[in-house]
Design a protein around this motif. Structure first.
Motif, short mmCIF file in Angstrom:
data_model
loop_
_atom_site.label_atom_id
_atom_site.label_comp_id
_atom_site.label_asym_id
_atom_site.label_seq_id
_atom_site.Cartn_x
_atom_site.Cartn_y
_atom_site.Cartn_z
N LYS A 1 0.62 -1.46 0.07
CA LYS A 1 0.26 -0.11 0.26
C LYS A 1 0.87 1.80 0.00
CE LYS A 1 -4.04 -1.19 2.02
NZ LYS A 1 -4.86 -1.29 3.75
N ILE A 2 2.08 1.25 0.72
CA ILE A 2 2.62 2.32 0.78
C ILE A 2 3.11 2.81 -0.54
CG2 ILE A 2 5.25 2.93 2.08
CD1 ILE A 2 3.64 2.11 4.37
N LEU A 3 4.23 1.32 -1.08
CA LEU A 3 5.10 1.30 -2.57
C LEU A 3 3.35 2.10 -3.15
CD1 LEU A 3 6.62 -1.25 -2.17
CD2 LEU A 3 7.67 0.83 -2.16
N GLU A 4 2.38 1.58 -3.65
CA GLU A 4 1.14 2.73 -4.50
C GLU A 4 0.91 3.86 -4.36
OE1 GLU A 4 -2.17 -0.39 -3.56
OE2 GLU A 4 -1.53 -1.98 -4.38
N ALA A 5 1.01 4.31 -2.59
CA ALA A 5 1.19 5.41 -2.62
C ALA A 5 1.90 6.38 -2.74
CB ALA A 5 0.35 5.53 -1.37
N GLY A 6 3.43 5.54 -3.53
CA GLY A 6 4.49 6.21 -3.93
C GLY A 6 5.24 6.79 -2.31
N PHE A 7 5.38 6.35 -1.66
CA PHE A 7 5.67 6.25 -0.65
C PHE A 7 7.29 6.10 -0.27
CE2 PHE A 7 2.05 9.48 0.61
CZ PHE A 7 2.38 10.86 -0.50
N GLY A 8 7.42 5.00 -0.95
CA GLY A 8 8.44 4.02 -0.08
C GLY A 8 9.03 3.85 -1.79
N TYR A 9 10.51 3.19 -1.83
CA TYR A 9 10.79 2.61 -2.93
C TYR A 9 11.89 1.40 -2.46
CZ TYR A 9 14.60 5.19 -0.22
OH TYR A 9 15.34 5.76 0.54
N VAL A 10 12.22 1.15 -3.40
CA VAL A 10 13.15 -1.13 -3.48
C VAL A 10 14.50 -0.51 -3.88
CG1 VAL A 10 13.04 -3.16 -4.31
CG2 VAL A 10 10.78 -2.05 -3.89
N VAL A 11 15.20 -1.45 -3.31
CA VAL A 11 17.05 -0.57 -3.32
C VAL A 11 17.29 -2.40 -2.76
CG1 VAL A 11 19.20 0.07 -3.30
CG2 VAL A 11 16.86 1.24 -3.10
N ASN A 12 17.45 -2.88 -3.94
CA ASN A 12 18.38 -4.31 -4.06
C ASN A 12 17.84 -5.27 -2.18
OD1 ASN A 12 20.99 -2.86 -5.25
ND2 ASN A 12 22.21 -2.44 -2.99
N GLY A 13 16.40 -5.26 -3.40
CA GLY A 13 15.70 -5.95 -2.45
C GLY A 13 15.28 -5.87 -1.12
N SER A 14 15.31 -4.68 -1.53
CA SER A 14 15.06 -3.85 0.60
C SER A 14 14.03 -2.68 0.34
CB SER A 14 16.41 -3.59 1.09
OG SER A 14 16.84 -4.06 1.52
N VAL A 15 13.37 -2.51 0.60
CA VAL A 15 12.42 -1.68 0.56
C VAL A 15 12.32 -0.28 1.38
CG1 VAL A 15 10.20 -1.36 0.17
CG2 VAL A 15 10.44 -3.09 0.16
N TYR A 16 12.61 0.64 1.50
CA TYR A 16 12.64 1.97 2.52
C TYR A 16 11.60 2.66 2.33
CZ TYR A 16 17.59 0.72 2.50
OH TYR A 16 18.37 -0.23 3.33
N PHE A 17 11.33 4.01 3.56
CA PHE A 17 10.39 4.74 3.37
C PHE A 17 11.26 5.87 3.58
CE2 PHE A 17 7.59 8.05 4.97
CZ PHE A 17 5.58 7.14 4.86
N ASP A 18 9.92 6.86 1.81
CA ASP A 18 10.70 8.30 1.66
C ASP A 18 10.03 9.01 2.44
OD1 ASP A 18 11.34 10.13 -0.34
OD2 ASP A 18 11.19 9.21 -1.68
N VAL A 19 10.98 9.48 3.23
CA VAL A 19 10.41 11.08 4.10
C VAL A 19 10.44 12.21 3.31
CG1 VAL A 19 11.11 12.31 5.93
CG2 VAL A 19 11.49 9.65 6.38
#
Length: 500
Positions: free
Chosen positions: A140-158
């Motif tokens: 849901k967070i990714l769909e809303a555009g507030f996260g991103y994926v790097v090397n298999g990890s997902v981070y929250f885009d503050v």
RNA sequence: GGUUUCGUGGCCGAGUGGCUAGGCAGCGGUCUGCAAAACCGUAUACAGCGGUUCGACUCCGCUCGAAACCUCCA
């Protein structure tokens, strides 16, 4: 229902009138322990604080669903003794399962909380049991555009989040400053911004606890579990979220951001934070190594302890301070609490003996308020008012001491209490003492031991009278005991007794 | 450095713009075969400096000091 309860909301930094989202239901979520060590005095504070919140809300007539999680994911990595890879391999085989550790320390946690008379919450979910929900939340967070994926990890885009919402709303921190001033830690070069936090971490080879996900075999970020489980069990909008003040940032701030990002609205109405217990003015905590476990407190086995302190002493000690203030540990303070509690309990016992014959002390009595003297009513009112004012337990306790003074005066014949007043006091005292504050009379626990001692004493007195051929006394003791269904039998080796 | 919070008598710890918090310890009584308890009375206080006010421990500002968070922690 007339509802006068007011509580301090960390979000607004002021006291607010409590209005549930859906009365009479109340949703209460509290951050529980990470179960990788024995519970210490610091764990007792939130447990007891929110136990009283739970109890008091129920007392007010609310139907409360209380959720307190168990954190068992995130930092259960194998001990890193790097460089010692010879042993490492063996250690991996002999090592206990992480879940074994979780089980052991959860059991310990529950055991000691039970001793403290902390009620079990309605639901005690584990993070490891809610991986699916957490993955769904990341989606849901990714769909809303507030996260991103790097090397298999997902981070929250503050940074991105801050453009739409207010990151820092709870802690008062300014995102721009956090982005420049947050310390750079190793292994964080994947992040776009130091202030970003992990939603999903790809597991390193030595990380034992891992789950499959669309991004990698890994584990959920530290803050995710509470967002996922809170909304799962309490809904997308619920009433109270509690926890220790040390969790305010980043944990709770991140939780708000995650929920807001995923759902588009706030989930928690009131944030409550208990303050820390200090020792010599410093926080008692794992990282400082200055904590005292509950077991050590109960047994007295710790260099800093002059004696053992009973669970109720600990509970009373904590309740004698307001939950939002720091509370300083010391033997003196604990001993004072022990004596104060004893005074309250003895007052209650004294009052019980004033009850009319045949009245069961456990029975709920009600004295008609109109038949009760004003000062007594005022004390009872002040206790209620104290609880309604952001759970001010120390002030409520002061009221209970006032009641005890009246009771003791009446016992000494310096004051008179009508039967109505006795009933009223009995009801008020037992409701506050046992129901709301969750205290209990520990002296009742050693009844068997006392009974044995008592009988031994009685029989030795009787034995002496028999040796003196004082049959009157000896028979008097035996007959009186028989009436109590205790049978004494004299044998060559002395007397024995048993309950018929 | 930033964010947040706090500084109350010997100790712990509430609270309020003018009226006793409370507990523990102390002192003086009452009671008491001894002891303990209980009851009554009682002292010591709101970090410092300014400001607002008829009046502030309580509101505002500054100074000093402490803590938590900014990294896992309840």
């Amino acid at each position: 229902m007339e509802n006068p309860l007011v509580l301090y909301n960390t979000l607004s930094r002021r006291k607010e009138r409590f209005e549930p989202v859906q009365p009479p239901y109340v949703g209460l979520y509290v951050c529980g322990p990470t179960v990788y060590g024995d519970p210490h005095l610091g764990h007792a504070r939130p447990a007891i604080t929110f136990d009283v919140v739970f109890r008091y809300l129920q007392h007010l007539g609310y139907k409360v669903r209380y959720v307190r999680n168990i954190t068992d994911v995130g930092h259960l990595e194998a001990d890193q003794d790097e460089g010692e890879d010879k042993i490492a391999k063996k250690a991996r085989i002999e090592q206990v399962e992480p879940m074994e550790i979780v089980q052991y320390y959860s059991d310990r946690y529950f055991l000691f909380l039970e001793a403290l008379n902390v009620k079990r919450p309605s639901i005690e979910p584990r993070a490891s049991g809610h991986i699916i929900e957490q993955i769904a939340l990341i989606h849901k967070i990714l769909e809303a555009g507030f996260g991103y994926v790097v090397n298999g990890s997902v981070y929250f885009d503050v940074e991105k989040y801050s453009k739409t919402y207010h990151y820092g709303i709870l802690s008062g921190r300014v995102p721009e400053e956090m982005m420049t001033h947050t310390r750079a830690l190793e292994g964080q070069e994947e992040k776009r911004n130091p202030a970003d936090f992990a939603l999903w971490k790809k597991a390193q080879p030595e990380h034992i606890m891992r789950w499959p996900s669309p991004w990698s075999d890994g584990f959920p970020g530290w803050h995710l579990e509470c967002s996922a489980m809170g909304t799962k069990y309490l809904g997308e909008k619920f009433d109270i979220h509690g926890g220790g003040m040390d969790l305010l940032f980043p944990h709770h701030e991140a939780e708000i951001a995650q929920s807001q990002a995923a759902l588009g609205h706030e989930t928690v109405r009131y944030w409550m934070h208990n303050n820390m217990i200090t020792i010599n003015g410093q926080k008692m905590g794992k990282s400082l190594g200055n904590f005292i476990t509950l077991e050590e407190l109960f047994t007295g086995k710790h260099p800093a302890l002059q004696q053992a302190y009973s669970p109720m002493t600990i509970r009373f000690f904590i309740l004698q301070a307001h939950y939002r203030g720091t509370l300083d540990f010391s033997n003196e303070a604990l001993q004072a609490a022990e004596k104060g509690l004893k005074k309250l309990m003895e007052g209650y016992t004294t009052l019980t003996r004033m009850l009319p014959a045949g009245v069961n002390p456990d029975e709920k009595l009600t004295g008609r308020p109109e038949a009760v003297a004003l000062p007594i009513l005022q004390i009872a009112e002040s206790c209620k008012a104290a609880m309604n004012d952001d759970f001010n337990t120390p002030m409520a306790i002061a009221g209970l001491f006032d009641m005890v003074r009246i009771i003791n005066s009446a016992r000494d014949g310096k004051e008179t209490l009508s039967p109505e007043e006795i009933a009223f006091l009995h009801n008020t005292l037992s409701v506050f003492l046992f129901e709301i504050l969750g205290l209990k009379d520990e002296t009742a626990n050693n009844q068997a031991e006392q009974m044995n001692g008592l009988m031994e004493l009685l029989l030795s007195i009787r034995q002496r009278s028999r040796e003196n051929k004082d049959w009157n006394t000896s028979d008097q003791i035996r007959d009186a005991l028989q009436k109590l269904h205790i049978v004494v039998k004299d044998g060559k080796e002395g007397s024995t007794w048993r309950i018929e």
